[in-house]
Design a protein around this motif. Structure first.
Motif, PDB file in Angstrom:
ATOM      1  N   GLY A 183       0.813  -1.216   0.000  1.00 43.96           N
ATOM      2  CA  GLY A 183       0.000   0.000   0.000  1.00 43.96           C
ATOM      3  C   GLY A 183       0.838   1.254   0.000  1.00 43.96           C
ATOM      4  O   GLY A 183       0.541   2.217  -0.728  1.00 43.96           O
ATOM      5  N   GLN A 184       1.902   1.268   0.797  1.00 41.36           N
ATOM      6  CA  GLN A 184       2.792   2.433   0.833  1.00 41.36           C
ATOM      7  C   GLN A 184       3.470   2.658  -0.520  1.00 41.36           C
ATOM      8  O   GLN A 184       3.638   3.805  -0.966  1.00 41.36           O
ATOM      9  N   MET A 185       3.836   1.580  -1.203  1.00 38.84           N
ATOM     10  CA  MET A 185       4.485   1.708  -2.511  1.00 38.84           C
ATOM     11  C   MET A 185       3.524   2.257  -3.551  1.00 38.84           C
ATOM     12  O   MET A 185       3.908   3.066  -4.403  1.00 38.84           O
ATOM     13  N   LEU A 186       2.262   1.823  -3.496  1.00 39.06           N
ATOM     14  CA  LEU A 186       1.275   2.359  -4.429  1.00 39.06           C
ATOM     15  C   LEU A 186       1.005   3.841  -4.153  1.00 39.06           C
ATOM     16  O   LEU A 186       0.785   4.630  -5.080  1.00 39.06           O
ATOM     17  N   LYS A 187       1.045   4.219  -2.881  1.00 36.88           N
ATOM     18  CA  LYS A 187       0.769   5.610  -2.504  1.00 36.88           C
ATOM     19  C   LYS A 187       1.895   6.535  -2.931  1.00 36.88           C
ATOM     20  O   LYS A 187       1.645   7.622  -3.459  1.00 36.88           O
ATOM     21  N   HIS A 188       3.127   6.107  -2.709  1.00 35.63           N
ATOM     22  CA  HIS A 188       4.269   6.986  -2.969  1.00 35.63           C
ATOM     23  C   HIS A 188       4.987   6.687  -4.281  1.00 35.63           C
ATOM     24  O   HIS A 188       5.777   7.514  -4.743  1.00 35.63           O
ATOM     25  N   GLY A 189       4.733   5.517  -4.863  1.00 40.03           N
ATOM     26  CA  GLY A 189       5.384   5.160  -6.117  1.00 40.03           C
ATOM     27  C   GLY A 189       6.628   4.316  -5.889  1.00 40.03           C
ATOM     28  O   GLY A 189       7.291   4.438  -4.849  1.00 40.03           O
TER      29      GLY A 189
END
Length: 246
Positions: A183-189
């Protein structure tokens, strides 16, 4: 960086000795070090995964993991951790949640742990999968595994014996950390993840070594009560510093 790596090493050693990953303290240490708060969950969750993966494998090999019930507890928490990782949050709110989580963590570490199951599970134990869902969301939001919140509840409700609870908490942390990190990777790229990890390789190495030593110390040398009190003192101090610095 050498001082921060040493702090991560000690944190991983203490947390691994009591069956946890240390994500909340990693994030707090990074915050005190001045790292961009948006990168904190990425680094903390990656460190969490490194520390608890070995523990989860050891519990599985020892055949103490109650797989059916452990997966039920994690089933709702993991998607909630993913949603928590996706949720935008302002810096001040993030710091307050993180600091409060640390203080709560320290207090829960002081709760006495039963070594053996001596009574029937409490009524609330059957609802643990539902109770675990908001814990998963909070874990994904602030970049921790959430097992530090789950384990005391499992003990208080006499969910299982101490070894089964430790195994369940380890699996809970591992899966929540993976979903929260996604989820954090999808949010920040993906670029943010690459930036975070490229600068955190010494920290990942430090927690990998510290986690292995912590597990060894817990098994052969140090009493669990002393380790838990040392860990509680550490996280309460760091959480207090974080909140006072706002």
């Amino acid at each position: 960086m050498p001082f921060l790596a040493a702090a991560f090493f000690v944190t991983a050693l203490l947390y691994a000795a009591v069956g946890f990953g240390g994500g909340s303290t990693y994030a707090a240490l990074l915050a005190l070090w001045g790292v961009d708060y948006r990168l904190l969950p990425l680094i903390a969750l990656a460190c969490n995964i490194v520390v608890v993966a070995g523990g989860t494998i050891r519990f599985a090999r020892a055949k103490v993991t109650p797989w059916r019930d452990a997966l039920l507890v994690t089933a709702l928490a993991a998607p909630a951790a993913f949603l928590g990782g996706l949720t935008p949050i302002a810096r001040d709110a993030f710091m307050v949640l993180l600091g409060a989580s640390l203080l709560l963590t320290g207090l829960t570490m002081l709760i006495p742990v039963r070594e053996n199951a001596v009574a029937e599970p409490g009524r609330i134990a059957r609802y643990m999968p539902i109770i675990a869902a908001p814990l998963g969301y909070l874990a994904g939001l602030v970049g921790i595994g959430g097992g530090i919140f789950l384990a005391p509840l499992l003990h208080l409700t006499r969910w299982r014996d101490a070894r089964a609870i430790a195994a369940t908490a380890s699996l809970f942390i591992l899966i929540n950390s993976l979903f929260g990190l996604a989820g954090q990777m999808l949010k920040h790229g993906p670029h943010a993840f690459g930036q975070a990890i490229s600068g955190a390789l010494p920290l990942l190495i430090a927690v990998a070594i510290g986690g292995q030593i912590g597990s060894l110390l817990a098994i052969r040398f140090l009493p669990q009560r002393a380790i838990r009190w040392l860990t509680a003192a550490l996280v309460i101090w760091v959480g207090g510093r974080l909140l006072l610095g706002l």
